[in-house]
Design an enzyme around this catalytic site. Structure first.
Site, PDB file in Angstrom:
ATOM      1  N   HIS A 163      -5.221  -3.205  -2.808  1.00 11.85           N
ATOM      2  CA  HIS A 163      -4.807  -2.256  -3.863  1.00 11.85           C
ATOM      3  C   HIS A 163      -4.670  -2.938  -5.220  1.00 11.85           C
ATOM      4  O   HIS A 163      -4.129  -2.358  -6.156  1.00 11.85           O
ATOM      5  CB  HIS A 163      -3.495  -1.571  -3.475  1.00 11.85           C
ATOM      6  CG  HIS A 163      -3.623  -0.797  -2.211  1.00 11.85           C
ATOM      7  ND1 HIS A 163      -4.135   0.481  -2.172  1.00 11.85           N
ATOM      8  CD2 HIS A 163      -3.358  -1.135  -0.932  1.00 11.85           C
ATOM      9  CE1 HIS A 163      -4.160   0.897  -0.927  1.00 11.85           C
ATOM     10  NE2 HIS A 163      -3.705  -0.061  -0.148  1.00 11.85           N
TER      11      HIS A 163
ATOM     12  N   LYS B  82     -11.499   0.759  -1.886  1.00 11.77           N
ATOM     13  CA  LYS B  82     -10.469   1.441  -2.674  1.00 11.77           C
ATOM     14  C   LYS B  82     -10.998   1.601  -4.110  1.00 11.77           C
ATOM     15  O   LYS B  82     -11.830   2.457  -4.332  1.00 11.77           O
ATOM     16  CB  LYS B  82      -9.166   0.676  -2.546  1.00 11.77           C
ATOM     17  CG  LYS B  82      -8.837   0.496  -1.033  1.00 11.77           C
ATOM     18  CD  LYS B  82      -7.508   0.937  -0.575  1.00 11.77           C
ATOM     19  CE  LYS B  82      -7.483   1.242   0.913  1.00 11.77           C
ATOM     20  NZ  LYS B  82      -6.845   0.232   1.738  1.00 11.77           N
TER      21      LYS B  82
ATOM     22  N   SER C 218       0.789  -1.223   0.000  1.00 15.63           N
ATOM     23  CA  SER C 218       0.000   0.000   0.000  1.00 15.63           C
ATOM     24  C   SER C 218       0.826   1.280   0.000  1.00 15.63           C
ATOM     25  O   SER C 218       0.368   2.298  -0.498  1.00 15.63           O
ATOM     26  CB  SER C 218      -0.961   0.002   1.185  1.00 15.63           C
ATOM     27  OG  SER C 218      -0.266  -0.219   2.389  1.00 15.63           O
TER      28      SER C 218
HETATM   29  C1  LIG Z   1      -6.817  -0.098   3.152  1.00 18.31           C
HETATM   30  C2  LIG Z   1      -6.260  -1.442   3.366  1.00 18.31           C
HETATM   31  C3  LIG Z   1      -6.935  -2.376   4.138  1.00 18.31           C
HETATM   32  C4  LIG Z   1      -8.149  -2.023   4.937  1.00 18.31           C
HETATM   33  O1  LIG Z   1      -9.254  -1.907   4.142  1.00 18.31           O
HETATM   34  P1  LIG Z   1     -10.487  -1.046   4.687  1.00 18.31           P
HETATM   35  O2  LIG Z   1     -11.598  -1.524   3.846  1.00 18.31           O
HETATM   36  O3  LIG Z   1     -10.137   0.375   4.455  1.00 18.31           O
HETATM   37  O4  LIG Z   1     -10.660  -1.380   6.127  1.00 18.31           O
HETATM   38  C5  LIG Z   1      -6.432  -3.648   4.208  1.00 18.31           C
HETATM   39  N1  LIG Z   1      -5.287  -3.984   3.587  1.00 18.31           N
HETATM   40  C6  LIG Z   1      -4.607  -3.108   2.853  1.00 18.31           C
HETATM   41  C7  LIG Z   1      -3.356  -3.542   2.179  1.00 18.31           C
HETATM   42  C8  LIG Z   1      -5.065  -1.801   2.733  1.00 18.31           C
HETATM   43  O5  LIG Z   1      -4.359  -0.925   2.049  1.00 18.31           O
END
Ligand SMILES: *Cc1c(COP(=O)(O)O)cnc(C)c1O
Length: 402
Positions: free
Chosen positions: A209, A240, A181
């Site tokens: 991602h 995302k 990320s």
């Molecule tokens: C953002 C993210 C999460 C968490 O997801 P949410 O739906 O925002 O709780 C989990 N893993 C990674 C790698 C992330 O970047």
């Protein structure tokens, strides 16, 4: 102690807070303005990679579901929070991911916590990449399994640790971000899967991602590497590229049905709002129908990487919409972000503890909603920035590892 002079139970906090702020780590909440083309054009800080969070089709689906089912799910999924919208999204996601079935969670964070804590426990071990998202680490802690941290993308080291640990644990799981990320690079999944297969370990890939972006069909890092069938547990988020909120756990029926029963963050939390399920479903249909969105965002990111490097910035190798621009120290990074902001360009400044010390950076995230002109404006402001550009000193592969 006098009864009329009670001790402040939060007295410890003043010193802790002073220490935190002295390190330049204080972060503030600032309200974002409503969606609108102008306000989002030069916003390079969101994870809305495909520009779907304000797509009218996605918004309409959320509104329609809200009218039918109300604003909240009203209960956890196993009680009565599971609606037709959840059922339909789970079916669509399973078809998209090429798995038997999918469980939904209130967030991606909850999905990771729940998946990990239900498949491993005390007496087991989880092998994690040191740059994994915090929620995978938290999931291991919650599970009670041993946490084995491996240097970033170091499969040789992973192989050594797996061999050394042979016979020491009941079950073993290798858990990685498909796309990291903060760095935007990919885990070497074919090698990770091969090691897991050799050692009889399970694999978990977090596609937060990757979903909607990587691979021919936008299925993520697993599709990019052609290992869709080899990964035991896939975790994803709806928050995302899919533009809403929620998480999912995908895999074989016997696995997912167990996670649904056993994962605390799914069992004891209210199901995600029906509107989020409906929005995610509409977004997923767009991901499949409009591959040009991911093609565009990849091209914009390549342009930015190339031009930022030409302007003297250190931009680590990565692929896709996340473009880290290394600055080094936390306060220099903040100053740079502030400088860009005064020019109307919003970019996330990422500091420890989110990233290792000395690797504070701007994390530029591109979206299909950006125009070439908007990206060129960002490049121009980076070119003019008053912050000295650091040398190759802080390349991520030279980072401290534990
Ligand atoms: C953002 C993210 C999460 C968490 O997801 P949410 O739906 O925002 O709780 C989990 N893993 C990674 C790698 C992330 O970047």
């Amino acid at each position: 102690m006098k009864a009329d002079q009670p001790v402040d139970p939060l007295a410890w906090l003043d010193a802790e807070w002073a220490d935190w702020t002295a390190q330049g780590l204080e972060r503030r909440l600032t309200p974002r303005r409503p969606h609108g083309r102008e306000s989002s054009l030069l916003d390079f800080s969101s994870n809305d990679y495909l520009g779907l969070s304000d797509d009218s089709r996605v918004i309409d689906a959320a509104i329609e579901a809200t009218r039918r089912f109300g604003t909240g799910a009203r209960a956890s999924a196993l009680v009565s929070g599971w609606t037709e919208e959840h059922e339909a999204l789970a079916a669509d996601l399973a078809a998209f991911e090429g798995v038997e079935t999918v469980a939904l969670a209130p967030t991606g964070y909850a999905a990771n916590l729940g998946a990990i804590a239900s498949v491993v426990g005390s007496g087991d071990a989880v092998y994690v990449d040191r740059l994994n998202h915090a929620c995978l680490m938290d999931g291991v802690r919650l599970s009670g399994a041993a946490l084995r941290v491996v240097p970033h993308n170091d499969v040789t080291r992973l192989a050594e640790i797996l061999t050394r640990d042979e016979g020491r644990y009941r079950r073993r799981l290798i858990a990685v971000d498909g796309v990291f990320s903060m760095d935007g690079d990919l885990a070497p999944l074919p090698k990770v899967c091969a090691l897991a297969e050799r050692h009889g370990a399970m694999t978990l890939v977090d596609e937060a991602h990757g979903t909607g972006l990587f691979g021919r069909g936008g299925r993520g890092a697993r599709e990019y590497w052609d290992v869709m069938e080899r990964v035991t547990i896939t975790v994803g988020t709806l928050s995302k590229a899919l533009g809403t909120l929620g998480g999912f756990v995908a895999g074989e029926r016997r696995l997912v049905r167990y996670v649904v029963q056993r994962a605390g963050p799914l069992v004891y939390s209210t199901a995600l709002p029906p509107a989020c399920a409906a929005a995610a479903r509409a977004a997923l249909a767009i991901v499949q129908a409009e591959p040009e969105r991911r093609i565009k965002v990849f091209a914009l990111a390549e342009r930015l990487r190339h031009e930022a490097r030409r302007a003297g910035w250190v931009v680590p190798e990565s692929l896709g919409p996340i473009v880290p621009i290394l600055v080094g120290e936390a306060d220099a990074t903040m100053r740079l972000a502030q400088e860009l902001k005064t020019k109307g360009v919003v970019v996330g400044a990422i500091r420890p503890p989110t990233v290792p010390r000395g690797t504070a950076r701007l994390r530029v995230s591109l979206s299909a909603r950006h125009s070439i002109e908007a990206v060129d404006r960002l490049i121009e402001t980076l070119r003019q920035a008053a912050i000295p550009k650091i040398g190759a000193l802080q390349e991520p592969n030279q980072r401290r590892t534990t």
